[in-house]
Enzyme design. Structure first.
Site, PDB file in Angstrom:
ATOM      1  N   HIS A  28      55.665   0.491  67.940  1.00 27.48           N
ATOM      2  CA  HIS A  28      54.716   0.464  68.490  1.00 27.48           C
ATOM      3  C   HIS A  28      55.163   1.043  69.476  1.00 27.48           C
ATOM      4  O   HIS A  28      55.678   1.662  70.990  1.00 27.48           O
ATOM      5  CB  HIS A  28      54.584  -1.352  68.752  1.00 27.48           C
ATOM      6  CG  HIS A  28      53.046  -1.254  69.816  1.00 27.48           C
ATOM      7  ND1 HIS A  28      52.288  -1.505  68.620  1.00 27.48           N
ATOM      8  CD2 HIS A  28      52.329  -0.776  70.714  1.00 27.48           C
ATOM      9  CE1 HIS A  28      51.223  -1.552  69.310  1.00 27.48           C
ATOM     10  NE2 HIS A  28      50.849  -1.032  70.316  1.00 27.48           N
ATOM     11  N   CYS A  29      54.172   2.764  68.921  1.00 24.95           N
ATOM     12  CA  CYS A  29      54.047   3.532  70.523  1.00 24.95           C
ATOM     13  C   CYS A  29      52.682   4.174  70.071  1.00 24.95           C
ATOM     14  O   CYS A  29      52.646   3.698  69.169  1.00 24.95           O
ATOM     15  CB  CYS A  29      54.669   4.238  70.521  1.00 24.95           C
ATOM     16  SG  CYS A  29      55.495   5.257  68.877  1.00 24.95           S
ATOM     17  N   ASP A  84      55.297   0.397  73.660  1.00 31.26           N
ATOM     18  CA  ASP A  84      54.238   0.449  73.468  1.00 31.26           C
ATOM     19  C   ASP A  84      54.154   1.880  74.690  1.00 31.26           C
ATOM     20  O   ASP A  84      52.292   2.378  75.311  1.00 31.26           O
ATOM     21  CB  ASP A  84      53.919  -0.944  74.864  1.00 31.26           C
ATOM     22  CG  ASP A  84      52.254  -0.472  74.494  1.00 31.26           C
ATOM     23  OD1 ASP A  84      51.401  -0.361  73.935  1.00 31.26           O
ATOM     24  OD2 ASP A  84      51.516  -0.915  75.648  1.00 31.26           O
ATOM     25  N   THR A 120      42.918   3.791  71.124  1.00 32.79           N
ATOM     26  CA  THR A 120      41.481   3.502  71.416  1.00 32.79           C
ATOM     27  C   THR A 120      40.681   4.103  71.592  1.00 32.79           C
ATOM     28  O   THR A 120      39.874   4.791  71.184  1.00 32.79           O
ATOM     29  CB  THR A 120      41.465   2.072  71.605  1.00 32.79           C
ATOM     30  OG1 THR A 120      41.281   2.445  73.039  1.00 32.79           O
ATOM     31  CG2 THR A 120      42.011   0.828  71.381  1.00 32.79           C
TER      32      THR A 120
END
Length: 307
Positions: A33-34, A258, A79
């Site tokens: 997750h990055c 992240d 996003t």
């Protein structure tokens, strides 16, 4: 006229000069997750975005991964880029087979567009239910997307607040593809780890064969201490929650940095110290290898050797 925008006031840039972890990641470790942000001059941010980040491109991401000992990565569409997956796809392609992507698509996406994303290395889409980040997405539109990606063997990454799970669980269970939940479903770590709220999430994960990311302790922690200034026992209030997930679902847990940690308000963690958080939640070499290598390889590179 300038084509770039200044970051959102108060935006925290990613941590420059991370420490070298004391914990040595197993060979073939995957950051599941990055993100990449731009760079803005090459990959403009979406007009409808709810925040403007700093630039955090693929070169900085790859440099961090080399520094801490990460071999592969899963780049999740940010996003701020909306449904324009160009920056994410560019990073995945540049990684030469050592990256996979998670896209954002709209209900009118065509089969040809999905095949092109698949060819580029995309293996899933993200459904974001955090109202501060995206406008509410109608469930029927999301169901349409799920039906379109199912023939590709993709999965759906879900991002939601723990308090919203009762309302959403039935919809999630109806989706015809595997599910991956970001950041342990964002539990309230001030509540008991064996209390009804977190147990409800774990039973949801068990019932629906959900994969869970034990990621973002810096985002979930209330009491810290933060992963800064050499602190190798950071975010102790999150540890029991992550450890319980790893113990109950050793074959369906994933880990991620992240990076570059969007929308943090309190502090920006040292990514080297975040690596040192891993053995606190995956307490044996076997659990660490499953979390960091075996599980993400099975999900994102089935049939391939890790190294």
């Amino acid at each position: 006229m300038s084509t770039t925008s200044a970051p959102t006031p108060g935006w925290l840039d990613w941590y420059d000069g991370p420490s070298r972890p004391a914990f040595e990641l197993p060979a073939g470790a995957v950051d599941s997750h990055c993100h990449v942000f731009g760079p803005q001059h090459a990959f403009p941010f979406a007009p409808e975005r709810k925040y403007t980040p700093c630039d955090a491109g693929k070169d900085q991401l790859f440099a961090l991964h080399e520094h801490v000992g990460i071999s592969r990565r899963v780049v999740v569409q940010a996003t701020c880029h909306g449904a324009d997956n160009s920056a994410m796809v560019d990073a995945v392609r540049a990684a030469g087979g050592t990256a996979r992507g998670i896209a954002t698509v709209r209900p009118d996406v065509t089969a040809g567009e999905l095949r092109a994303l698949d060819d580029a290395g995309v293996r899933g889409v993200r459904f974001n239910f955090l109202k501060r980040l995206v406008n509410a997405a109608p469930k029927d539109e999301l169901a349409t997307i799920a039906r379109k990606i199912a023939p590709l063997g993709w999965h759906i990454v879900l991002y939601f607040e723990a308090a919203d799970l009762p309302e959403l669980a039935g919809f999630f269970a109806s989706l015809p593809v595997p599910l991956v939940v970001d950041h342990m479903g964002r539990p309230d770590v001030t509540r008991p780890v064996y209390g009804p709220e977190f147990t409800r999430f774990l039973r949801f994960a068990e019932r629906d064969d959900v994969w869970v990311k034990v990621s973002c302790p810096e985002r979930l922690s209330v009491s810290g201490p933060p992963a800064l200034n050499g602190e190798r026992h950071a975010y102790t209030d999150v540890v029991p929650f992550a450890r319980r997930v790893v113990e109950e679902f050793p074959d369906r847990v994933l880990w991620g940095t992240d990076w570059p940690h969007p929308n943090l308000k309190d502090h920006m963690p040292d990514d080297g110290l975040l690596v040192d958080h891993v053995p606190h939640v995956a307490t044996t070499a076997e659990r660490q290898r499953k979390l960091l290598v075996d599980n993400p390889m099975r999900l994102y590179w089935p049939g391939e050797d890790a190294v």
